[in-house]
Write a protein that holds these residues in place. Structure first.
Motif, mmCIF file in Angstrom:
data_model
loop_
_atom_site.group_PDB
_atom_site.id
_atom_site.type_symbol
_atom_site.label_atom_id
_atom_site.label_comp_id
_atom_site.label_asym_id
_atom_site.label_seq_id
_atom_site.Cartn_x
_atom_site.Cartn_y
_atom_site.Cartn_z
ATOM 1 N N LEU A 76 0.938 -1.158 -0.031
ATOM 2 C CA LEU A 76 0.159 0.160 0.016
ATOM 3 C C LEU A 76 0.831 1.178 -0.081
ATOM 4 O O LEU A 76 0.306 2.370 -0.633
ATOM 5 N N VAL A 77 2.060 1.298 0.809
ATOM 6 C CA VAL A 77 2.941 2.344 0.883
ATOM 7 C C VAL A 77 3.308 2.692 -0.409
ATOM 8 O O VAL A 77 3.666 3.826 -0.824
ATOM 9 N N LYS A 78 3.819 1.581 -1.056
ATOM 10 C CA LYS A 78 4.505 1.859 -2.650
ATOM 11 C C LYS A 78 3.503 2.427 -3.544
ATOM 12 O O LYS A 78 3.737 3.317 -4.257
ATOM 13 N N ILE A 79 2.294 2.140 -3.389
ATOM 14 C CA ILE A 79 1.068 2.226 -4.389
ATOM 15 C C ILE A 79 0.849 3.939 -4.117
ATOM 16 O O ILE A 79 0.803 4.833 -5.000
ATOM 17 N N THR A 80 0.589 4.366 -2.687
ATOM 18 C CA THR A 80 0.360 5.682 -2.417
ATOM 19 C C THR A 80 1.311 6.604 -2.696
ATOM 20 O O THR A 80 1.081 7.800 -3.018
ATOM 21 N N GLU A 81 2.637 5.882 -2.435
ATOM 22 C CA GLU A 81 3.673 6.847 -3.041
ATOM 23 C C GLU A 81 3.777 7.116 -4.265
ATOM 24 O O GLU A 81 4.028 8.404 -4.723
ATOM 25 N N ARG A 82 3.492 6.145 -5.116
ATOM 26 C CA ARG A 82 3.416 6.460 -6.707
ATOM 27 C C ARG A 82 2.255 7.232 -7.086
ATOM 28 O O ARG A 82 2.544 8.286 -7.820
ATOM 29 N N LEU A 83 1.046 7.133 -6.422
ATOM 30 C CA LEU A 83 0.102 8.160 -6.574
ATOM 31 C C LEU A 83 0.462 9.374 -6.248
ATOM 32 O O LEU A 83 0.176 10.464 -6.896
ATOM 33 N N GLU A 84 0.879 9.688 -4.866
ATOM 34 C CA GLU A 84 1.269 10.889 -4.436
ATOM 35 C C GLU A 84 2.260 11.806 -5.387
ATOM 36 O O GLU A 84 2.225 12.817 -5.457
ATOM 37 N N ALA A 85 3.021 11.074 -5.836
ATOM 38 C CA ALA A 85 4.274 11.630 -6.595
ATOM 39 C C ALA A 85 3.513 12.151 -7.980
ATOM 40 O O ALA A 85 4.080 13.283 -8.498
ATOM 41 N N LYS A 86 2.549 11.689 -8.311
ATOM 42 C CA LYS A 86 1.651 12.089 -9.692
ATOM 43 C C LYS A 86 0.857 13.323 -9.029
ATOM 44 O O LYS A 86 -0.037 13.631 -9.968
ATOM 45 N N GLY A 87 0.473 13.372 -7.927
ATOM 46 C CA GLY A 87 -0.428 14.257 -7.396
ATOM 47 C C GLY A 87 -1.939 13.843 -7.341
ATOM 48 O O GLY A 87 -2.920 14.453 -7.446
ATOM 49 N N VAL A 88 -2.065 12.387 -7.233
ATOM 50 C CA VAL A 88 -3.302 11.704 -7.374
ATOM 51 C C VAL A 88 -3.626 11.538 -5.744
ATOM 52 O O VAL A 88 -2.924 10.828 -5.105
ATOM 53 N N ALA A 89 -5.022 11.872 -5.273
ATOM 54 C CA ALA A 89 -5.448 11.083 -4.159
ATOM 55 C C ALA A 89 -6.052 9.853 -4.112
ATOM 56 O O ALA A 89 -6.326 9.421 -5.161
ATOM 57 N N LEU A 90 -6.162 9.423 -2.979
ATOM 58 C CA LEU A 90 -6.511 7.824 -2.913
ATOM 59 C C LEU A 90 -7.796 8.044 -1.952
ATOM 60 O O LEU A 90 -7.733 8.590 -1.013
ATOM 61 N N ARG A 91 -8.906 7.271 -2.335
ATOM 62 C CA ARG A 91 -9.919 6.906 -1.426
ATOM 63 C C ARG A 91 -10.371 5.602 -1.299
ATOM 64 O O ARG A 91 -10.671 5.110 -2.239
ATOM 65 N N ILE A 92 -10.623 5.121 -0.282
ATOM 66 C CA ILE A 92 -10.928 4.126 0.228
ATOM 67 C C ILE A 92 -12.393 3.613 0.750
ATOM 68 O O ILE A 92 -12.488 4.268 1.849
ATOM 69 N N LEU A 93 -13.197 3.345 0.062
ATOM 70 C CA LEU A 93 -14.906 3.533 0.660
ATOM 71 C C LEU A 93 -14.951 2.686 1.941
ATOM 72 O O LEU A 93 -15.383 3.632 2.931
#
Length: 189
Positions: A76-93
């Motif tokens: 999860l940390v790896k995925i969120t770091e990749r998203l954060e680097a792109k300026g993409v937020a994450l929402r887990i319902l």
């Protein structure tokens, strides 16, 4: 844009996939990437990679449940770091984690801290195990793969092959190729 990602582990989990797709539609997802593949087999999670690549700055990636996205906290940390680097937020319902809010970022940071703690403990145990094995004369260490291919590296380089192509051809890291070439030049001087 709100991007959804849905995954089930097996092909016979059609109801689970349909439920995820329904939840993502209710959450306002404009584009949904779906796949039916085990989270363990990371090489086959093509749709997750497509979703991450598709996402642009300001987008939000949405998943119904945390376990649909990542197989572990470290993953999860790896995925969120990749998203954060792109300026993409994450929402887990399911779990109300939304990195567009302070509370959501707090929850995610807590998970990240736990993952870092787990990793540090694992590395500490590994170091202790290696020290114990060395003391008992049982530790041999990893066999150096690149140094064993030094002659091949030098041969290919003398034939004009660029270092990156050498690394790809021999299946070793580019830094190893550069290091061996540098060491060879130092010895020649």
């Amino acid at each position: 844009m709100i991007i959804g990602y849905a995954r089930t582990s097996t092909l016979d989990q059609k109801a689970g996939l349909a439920a995820q797709q329904r939840d993502l539609a209710v959450a306002g997802c404009e584009k949904v990437f779906t796949e039916q593949v085990s989270s363990v087999d990371m090489l086959k999670r093509e749709k997750l990679e497509e979703a991450i690549e598709f996402a642009r700055e300001g987008d939000v990636m949405v998943v119904s449940k945390l376990d649909r996205l990542a197989r572990s906290v470290a993953h999860l940390v790896k995925i969120t770091e990749r998203l954060e680097a792109k300026g993409v937020a994450l929402r887990i319902l399911d779990g109300a984690i939304d990195t567009t809010t302070a509370n959501g970022r707090l929850h995610l940071n807590m998970l990240t801290s736990i993952a870092q703690f787990e990793r540090e403990i694992m590395l500490e145990r590994q170091r202790e195990g290696i020290a114990k094995a060395k003391a008992a004369g049982l530790y041999k260490g990893r066999k150096p793969t690149a140094k064993a291919k030094a002659d091949d590296i030098l041969k290919l380089e003398s034939e004009g092959m660029p270092p990156l192509k050498i690394a790809e051809t021999l299946g070793i890291g580019k830094s190893s190729v550069y290091r061996i070439l540098s060491e060879a030049k130092e010895k020649a001087v």
